[in-house]
Design a protein around this motif. Structure first.
Motif, PDB file in Angstrom:
ATOM      1  N   ALA A  64       0.910  -0.991   0.085  1.00 42.24           N
ATOM      2  CA  ALA A  64       0.118   0.066  -0.001  1.00 42.24           C
ATOM      3  C   ALA A  64       0.989   1.142   0.032  1.00 42.24           C
ATOM      4  O   ALA A  64       0.462   2.286  -0.060  1.00 42.24           O
ATOM      5  CB  ALA A  64      -0.938   0.022   1.325  1.00 42.24           C
ATOM      6  N   GLN A  65       2.084   1.181   0.282  1.00 46.36           N
ATOM      7  CA  GLN A  65       3.010   2.199   0.202  1.00 46.36           C
ATOM      8  C   GLN A  65       2.811   3.093   1.205  1.00 46.36           C
ATOM      9  O   GLN A  65       2.938   4.229   1.224  1.00 46.36           O
ATOM     10  CB  GLN A  65       3.367   3.007  -1.190  1.00 46.36           C
ATOM     11  N   ARG A  66       2.492   2.471   2.301  1.00 45.36           N
ATOM     12  CA  ARG A  66       2.602   3.341   3.625  1.00 45.36           C
ATOM     13  C   ARG A  66       3.905   3.161   4.236  1.00 45.36           C
ATOM     14  O   ARG A  66       3.866   2.623   5.318  1.00 45.36           O
ATOM     15  CB  ARG A  66       1.274   2.602   4.327  1.00 45.36           C
ATOM     16  N   TRP A  67       4.844   3.986   3.851  1.00 40.76           N
ATOM     17  CA  TRP A  67       6.151   4.051   4.254  1.00 40.76           C
ATOM     18  C   TRP A  67       6.158   4.398   5.616  1.00 40.76           C
ATOM     19  O   TRP A  67       7.065   4.092   6.429  1.00 40.76           O
ATOM     20  CB  TRP A  67       7.093   4.776   3.339  1.00 40.76           C
ATOM     21  N   ARG A  68       5.774   5.573   6.286  1.00 39.71           N
ATOM     22  CA  ARG A  68       5.696   5.905   7.497  1.00 39.71           C
ATOM     23  C   ARG A  68       5.076   4.849   8.427  1.00 39.71           C
ATOM     24  O   ARG A  68       5.655   4.750   9.375  1.00 39.71           O
ATOM     25  CB  ARG A  68       4.901   7.277   7.486  1.00 39.71           C
ATOM     26  N   ASP A  69       4.143   4.124   8.083  1.00 37.57           N
ATOM     27  CA  ASP A  69       3.670   3.095   8.870  1.00 37.57           C
ATOM     28  C   ASP A  69       4.622   1.907   9.075  1.00 37.57           C
ATOM     29  O   ASP A  69       4.665   1.398  10.110  1.00 37.57           O
ATOM     30  CB  ASP A  69       2.353   2.620   8.424  1.00 37.57           C
ATOM     31  N   VAL A  70       5.445   1.708   7.878  1.00 35.64           N
ATOM     32  CA  VAL A  70       6.283   0.607   7.985  1.00 35.64           C
ATOM     33  C   VAL A  70       7.386   0.982   9.007  1.00 35.64           C
ATOM     34  O   VAL A  70       7.608   0.173   9.653  1.00 35.64           O
ATOM     35  CB  VAL A  70       6.940   0.355   6.562  1.00 35.64           C
ATOM     36  N   GLU A  71       7.862   2.276   8.637  1.00 37.36           N
ATOM     37  CA  GLU A  71       9.059   2.626   9.725  1.00 37.36           C
ATOM     38  C   GLU A  71       8.524   2.698  11.197  1.00 37.36           C
ATOM     39  O   GLU A  71       9.247   2.204  12.106  1.00 37.36           O
ATOM     40  CB  GLU A  71       9.376   3.931   9.294  1.00 37.36           C
ATOM     41  N   THR A  72       7.458   3.198  11.427  1.00 35.34           N
ATOM     42  CA  THR A  72       6.802   3.167  12.768  1.00 35.34           C
ATOM     43  C   THR A  72       6.654   1.638  13.143  1.00 35.34           C
ATOM     44  O   THR A  72       7.016   1.641  14.540  1.00 35.34           O
ATOM     45  CB  THR A  72       5.355   3.911  12.795  1.00 35.34           C
ATOM     46  N   PHE A  73       6.066   0.780  12.480  1.00 35.44           N
ATOM     47  CA  PHE A  73       6.044  -0.435  13.043  1.00 35.44           C
ATOM     48  C   PHE A  73       7.241  -1.184  13.327  1.00 35.44           C
ATOM     49  O   PHE A  73       7.282  -1.930  14.017  1.00 35.44           O
ATOM     50  CB  PHE A  73       5.094  -1.147  11.721  1.00 35.44           C
TER      51      PHE A  73
END
Length: 163
Positions: A64-73
């Motif tokens: 989904a290209q939710r990069w901020r969520d990937v980093e936060t996760f």
């Protein structure tokens, strides 16, 4: 001539029997843990397995290209992974610890690479490192002993109640 064959057969049979009796199969003892150690390993293993299950949340975020969520996760829920895997590796048999630490380090390196891929917004790098992290995670979990150990003695009072 028949006597020589009989004697030769007897001598060869004696040599074969001698060689077989002198050799011994290589036996390696499985690591043995006390009940307290197994209980501790089981607790640590449950924590690590829980985080491994949470790792499965990364691919949908990447796709989904939710990069901020990937980093936060990676920094949030998976932030404890290094600590928990380290505890579990230290509680294993000393013969297995170096391999467990190496596998844990590989998992961490893949997580760092996923984080870098999220900053660079690189789907391919993130997913390939995710697959590498899963493979190294499986290698790590194979080193953890099974929680069920064979019971050496079961009192007769409990035999009928166990199904």
């Amino acid at each position: 001539m028949i006597r020589y064959r009989s004697i030769l057969a007897f001598v060869l049979a004696g040599i074969a029997a001698f060689l077989v009796s002198c050799s011994s199969p290589a036996t390696t003892a499985a690591p043995t843990y006390t009940e307290a150690q197994l209980a501790q390993i089981e607790r640590y293993s449950a924590d690590v397995q829980e985080l491994r299950d949470r790792l499965l949340e990364i691919p949908p975020l990447v796709q989904a290209q939710r990069w901020r969520d990937v980093e936060t996760f990676i920094h949030g829920p998976l932030g404890e992974l290094r600590f928990r895997m380290g505890n579990l590796a230290r509680s294993l048999d000393p013969k297995v610890q170096p391999e467990a630490r190496a596998a844990a380090q590989e998992v961490f390196e893949h997580l760092i690479a996923i984080d870098e891929a999220a900053k660079a917004r690189d789907n391919r790098k993130a997913l390939s490192n995710y697959n590498g992290a899963l493979a190294d995670f499986e290698t790590f979990l194979k080193l953890v002993p099974a929680s069920e150990q064979p019971v050496a003695f079961v009192p007769s009072a409990f035999v009928n109640t166990v199904q």
